[in-house]
Motif scaffolding. Sequence first.
Motif, PDB file in Angstrom:
ATOM      1  N   VAL A 169      51.552  -9.763  31.385  1.00 36.56           N
ATOM      2  CA  VAL A 169      51.877 -11.027  31.930  1.00 36.56           C
ATOM      3  C   VAL A 169      50.698 -12.108  31.351  1.00 36.56           C
ATOM      4  O   VAL A 169      49.538 -11.577  31.359  1.00 36.56           O
ATOM      5  CB  VAL A 169      51.939 -11.236  33.494  1.00 36.56           C
ATOM      6  N   ASN A 180      49.584 -18.449  31.900  1.00 33.96           N
ATOM      7  CA  ASN A 180      49.805 -19.811  32.004  1.00 33.96           C
ATOM      8  C   ASN A 180      50.975 -19.804  33.479  1.00 33.96           C
ATOM      9  O   ASN A 180      50.979 -20.896  34.147  1.00 33.96           O
ATOM     10  CB  ASN A 180      50.656 -20.462  30.964  1.00 33.96           C
ATOM     11  N   LYS A 233      51.221  -5.976  34.834  1.00 35.98           N
ATOM     12  CA  LYS A 233      49.880  -6.032  34.479  1.00 35.98           C
ATOM     13  C   LYS A 233      49.560  -7.637  34.264  1.00 35.98           C
ATOM     14  O   LYS A 233      49.825  -7.884  33.229  1.00 35.98           O
ATOM     15  CB  LYS A 233      49.573  -5.452  33.252  1.00 35.98           C
ATOM     16  N   PRO A 234      48.943  -8.174  35.319  1.00 38.12           N
ATOM     17  CA  PRO A 234      48.368  -9.531  35.012  1.00 38.12           C
ATOM     18  C   PRO A 234      47.474  -9.853  34.130  1.00 38.12           C
ATOM     19  O   PRO A 234      46.777  -8.675  33.575  1.00 38.12           O
ATOM     20  CB  PRO A 234      47.757  -9.917  36.319  1.00 38.12           C
ATOM     21  N   GLY A 282      45.573  -3.721  28.809  1.00 38.94           N
ATOM     22  CA  GLY A 282      46.833  -3.994  27.966  1.00 38.94           C
ATOM     23  C   GLY A 282      46.987  -2.833  27.024  1.00 38.94           C
ATOM     24  O   GLY A 282      47.931  -2.259  26.886  1.00 38.94           O
ATOM     25  N   PRO A 283      45.851  -2.649  26.178  1.00 37.00           N
ATOM     26  CA  PRO A 283      46.139  -1.593  25.044  1.00 37.00           C
ATOM     27  C   PRO A 283      46.107  -0.138  25.621  1.00 37.00           C
ATOM     28  O   PRO A 283      47.218   0.599  25.210  1.00 37.00           O
ATOM     29  CB  PRO A 283      44.703  -1.595  24.419  1.00 37.00           C
ATOM     30  N   GLY A 320      52.965 -13.575  25.684  1.00 35.56           N
ATOM     31  CA  GLY A 320      51.571 -14.042  25.414  1.00 35.56           C
ATOM     32  C   GLY A 320      51.388 -14.446  24.069  1.00 35.56           C
ATOM     33  O   GLY A 320      52.597 -14.959  23.726  1.00 35.56           O
ATOM     34  N   SER A 321      50.543 -14.615  23.476  1.00 41.60           N
ATOM     35  CA  SER A 321      50.017 -15.252  22.298  1.00 41.60           C
ATOM     36  C   SER A 321      50.976 -14.293  21.062  1.00 41.60           C
ATOM     37  O   SER A 321      51.076 -13.030  21.107  1.00 41.60           O
ATOM     38  CB  SER A 321      48.585 -15.433  21.877  1.00 41.60           C
ATOM     39  N   THR A 357      48.307 -11.485  19.811  1.00 40.73           N
ATOM     40  CA  THR A 357      48.455 -10.351  20.598  1.00 40.73           C
ATOM     41  C   THR A 357      49.726  -9.437  20.470  1.00 40.73           C
ATOM     42  O   THR A 357      49.797  -8.238  20.608  1.00 40.73           O
ATOM     43  CB  THR A 357      48.089 -10.768  22.241  1.00 40.73           C
ATOM     44  N   GLU A 369      58.057 -12.071  24.204  1.00 43.75           N
ATOM     45  CA  GLU A 369      57.817 -13.553  24.277  1.00 43.75           C
ATOM     46  C   GLU A 369      56.444 -14.303  23.694  1.00 43.75           C
ATOM     47  O   GLU A 369      55.449 -13.969  24.581  1.00 43.75           O
ATOM     48  CB  GLU A 369      58.415 -14.056  25.859  1.00 43.75           C
ATOM     49  N   LEU A 370      56.497 -14.974  22.773  1.00 42.04           N
ATOM     50  CA  LEU A 370      55.313 -15.306  22.037  1.00 42.04           C
ATOM     51  C   LEU A 370      55.033 -16.884  22.008  1.00 42.04           C
ATOM     52  O   LEU A 370      55.863 -17.587  22.931  1.00 42.04           O
ATOM     53  CB  LEU A 370      55.183 -14.637  20.692  1.00 42.04           C
ATOM     54  N   PHE A 423      66.606 -16.344  27.109  1.00 42.77           N
ATOM     55  CA  PHE A 423      65.596 -17.029  26.577  1.00 42.77           C
ATOM     56  C   PHE A 423      64.669 -16.143  25.645  1.00 42.77           C
ATOM     57  O   PHE A 423      64.516 -14.988  26.021  1.00 42.77           O
ATOM     58  CB  PHE A 423      64.701 -17.419  27.711  1.00 42.77           C
TER      59      PHE A 423
HETATM   60  P1  NAD Z   1      47.368 -13.276  25.500  1.00 39.59           P
HETATM   61  O1  NAD Z   1      48.146 -12.797  24.293  1.00 39.59           O
HETATM   62  O2  NAD Z   1      45.813 -13.735  25.137  1.00 39.59           O
HETATM   63  O3  NAD Z   1      47.331 -12.421  26.675  1.00 39.59           O
HETATM   64  C1  NAD Z   1      48.632 -12.038  27.341  1.00 39.59           C
HETATM   65  C2  NAD Z   1      48.449 -10.745  28.191  1.00 39.59           C
HETATM   66  O4  NAD Z   1      48.486  -9.653  27.148  1.00 39.59           O
HETATM   67  C3  NAD Z   1      47.385 -10.690  29.304  1.00 39.59           C
HETATM   68  O5  NAD Z   1      47.729 -10.023  30.358  1.00 39.59           O
HETATM   69  C4  NAD Z   1      46.462  -9.858  28.301  1.00 39.59           C
HETATM   70  O6  NAD Z   1      45.436  -9.339  29.105  1.00 39.59           O
HETATM   71  C5  NAD Z   1      47.218  -8.856  27.670  1.00 39.59           C
HETATM   72  N1  NAD Z   1      46.678  -8.253  26.451  1.00 39.59           N
HETATM   73  C6  NAD Z   1      45.594  -8.545  25.703  1.00 39.59           C
HETATM   74  N2  NAD Z   1      45.382  -7.956  24.681  1.00 39.59           N
HETATM   75  C7  NAD Z   1      46.199  -7.112  24.588  1.00 39.59           C
HETATM   76  C8  NAD Z   1      46.643  -5.879  23.719  1.00 39.59           C
HETATM   77  N3  NAD Z   1      45.731  -5.812  22.618  1.00 39.59           N
HETATM   78  N4  NAD Z   1      47.565  -5.116  24.202  1.00 39.59           N
HETATM   79  C9  NAD Z   1      48.435  -5.423  25.288  1.00 39.59           C
HETATM   80  N5  NAD Z   1      48.173  -6.236  25.949  1.00 39.59           N
HETATM   81  C10 NAD Z   1      46.968  -7.269  25.752  1.00 39.59           C
HETATM   82  O7  NAD Z   1      48.224 -14.666  25.697  1.00 39.59           O
HETATM   83  P2  NAD Z   1      47.611 -15.549  26.999  1.00 39.59           P
HETATM   84  O8  NAD Z   1      46.458 -16.312  26.252  1.00 39.59           O
HETATM   85  O9  NAD Z   1      47.638 -15.044  28.355  1.00 39.59           O
HETATM   86  O10 NAD Z   1      48.740 -16.674  26.983  1.00 39.59           O
HETATM   87  C11 NAD Z   1      49.111 -17.939  26.153  1.00 39.59           C
HETATM   88  C12 NAD Z   1      50.013 -17.529  25.008  1.00 39.59           C
HETATM   89  O11 NAD Z   1      51.331 -17.066  25.459  1.00 39.59           O
HETATM   90  C13 NAD Z   1      50.561 -18.861  24.493  1.00 39.59           C
HETATM   91  O12 NAD Z   1      50.655 -18.522  22.947  1.00 39.59           O
HETATM   92  C14 NAD Z   1      51.754 -19.293  24.868  1.00 39.59           C
HETATM   93  O13 NAD Z   1      52.693 -19.905  24.108  1.00 39.59           O
HETATM   94  C15 NAD Z   1      52.460 -17.779  25.086  1.00 39.59           C
HETATM   95  N6  NAD Z   1      53.503 -17.784  26.108  1.00 39.59           N
HETATM   96  C16 NAD Z   1      54.876 -17.415  25.656  1.00 39.59           C
HETATM   97  C17 NAD Z   1      55.682 -17.522  26.626  1.00 39.59           C
HETATM   98  C18 NAD Z   1      57.393 -17.146  26.293  1.00 39.59           C
HETATM   99  O14 NAD Z   1      58.021 -16.647  27.130  1.00 39.59           O
HETATM  100  N7  NAD Z   1      57.509 -17.200  24.857  1.00 39.59           N
HETATM  101  C19 NAD Z   1      55.395 -17.769  27.835  1.00 39.59           C
HETATM  102  C20 NAD Z   1      54.280 -18.038  28.227  1.00 39.59           C
HETATM  103  C21 NAD Z   1      53.202 -17.979  27.424  1.00 39.59           C
END
Ligand code: NAD
Length: 473
Positions: free
Chosen positions: A146, A149, A172-173, A207-208, A223-224, A227, A245-246, A442
């Motif tokens: 998760v 945001n 995993k938050p 996460g890894p 997440g991004s 990642t 979902e990125l 979605f």
């Molecule tokens: P992030 O990718 O930094 O982290 C997301 C999650 O992944 C966190 O829980 C983090 O601890 C975990 N993580 C980090 N590295 C990892 C790895 N190597 N392996 C497994 N897990 C790992 O993203 P963020 O900064 O928390 O969120 C912002 C991004 O998320 C923005 O780009 C936003 O657009 C995107 N986002 C997308 C959606 C969607 O539904 N498409 C929704 C919300 C946010």
Amino acid sequence: MALDFTTFYNVIDNELILTAQTRHGINPATGQPNPEVPLSTAEDLDRAVAAATRAFRNWSRTSFDDRRAAVHAFADRVEANKEALAALLTREQGKPLNQATTEVAMALQWARGLSSLTLPETILEETEDLQVIQRYTPIGVCAAIVPWNYPLLLAVGKMVAAVYTGNTVIVKPSPYTPYCDLKLAELAIQCFPPGVVQALSGDDDLGPMITEHPGIHKISFTGSTATGRRVMASCAKSLKKLTLELGGNDPAIICEDVDLDVVVPKVAILCFLCCSQICMMIKRLYVHEKIYDEFRDKLVQIVQALKMGDGAEPDVFFGPVQNRMQFDKATDLLDDITSNGLNAIASHVVPNSSGFFITPTIVDNPPDTSRVVREEPFAPILPILKWSDEADVLTRANDTEYGLGASVWSRDLQRARRLADQLEAGSVFINTHFECAPFAPFGGYKMSGMGTELGVNGLIGNCNSQTLWIRKG
Ligand code: NAD
């Protein structure tokens, strides 16, 4: 039952577990530390996976009705704690209390809505001798990764979709926002058998560890994009099922026939809600040249009138951005805007605090090649761009590696539909943006993701497809 909101535990096998070492998040409005949370180790993860594996045997065989009842009981408990959860969400995420309250309300709607959907069982062939059925079966142990945001909403969406379809789940938050997610899991143990819903808090290593773990069968990641690529590479080793979902860089195309008094206030919110830290919100605003100046001036006026401050104070619209990393990224983007001589219209004096406050900024008609147009700012920095030719604006709108959302705004619905049909995004809107509902799939085109969440489609993402062949003779 009311929860204690001062102490935070991992939830493993329906037990509340403390770890030898702890860590904490930061209240982004004050820069002050929030309470300590567990720092999970590989052993904690192994224990959770073992419990989830044990629980899967029975949980996967329970009926949809029983699973729905458990999800509804969970939603009722979340509802009973909604004020405290919203306050905690503001404290950990930074979003204003009314936006946090909306997030909790959406989570309730998603939990109840998702668990009222039915998975199809389709008879593909029926003859005297043969019946062929396609149906969906649970995958096994799922992990919900998760972001920071929408930590509460996205955890609930992933968790409910997984367990309602018969899987077990480990949540995993984000290390930045672990608090509400741990409390959600605490509420879940009042409703689900041991091992069905668990949560582990940790740092960047967790996460890894999860994506590498051989006992986990499906990862639902939000997440991004950067990642997401790492998650996919890691999952490839054990061919885990994966939903991604990125990021997004959503365009909105505003036609010249809109009613500015109605549309500008709506668009302002859809550009700046949650300090623009929403994946699917307007991040590039294309306004027809005939109304451009008036639209821009009205937008600036509305944005300037929105209050900025600690989200716990009344009537605040702009809180801080969530964390130091995001603050530094936004500051770097603002420096780039200044050093390239772009016309940045800034509003607000940021509060005098150690919080992560970024001045909301509208960038007036920057070049399409500028960073503020190409990148996802994920901070209250918005490029507004001029257009005159439909074909040209469509090309510009689609000229991005992302494809999460896109919108067209016009009073002429036929014209809007014609434009919308040419937009490359997983969610396309007419006269609105950032709508989502538990019944509507979605997901993103291109680098915005793989697979979908929500809707029947999203539930199917938590399942194996099974084809059952029955020879009757
Ligand atoms: P992030 O990718 O930094 O982290 C997301 C999650 O992944 C966190 O829980 C983090 O601890 C975990 N993580 C980090 N590295 C990892 C790895 N190597 N392996 C497994 N897990 C790992 O993203 P963020 O900064 O928390 O969120 C912002 C991004 O998320 C923005 O780009 C936003 O657009 C995107 N986002 C997308 C959606 C969607 O539904 N498409 C929704 C919300 C946010």
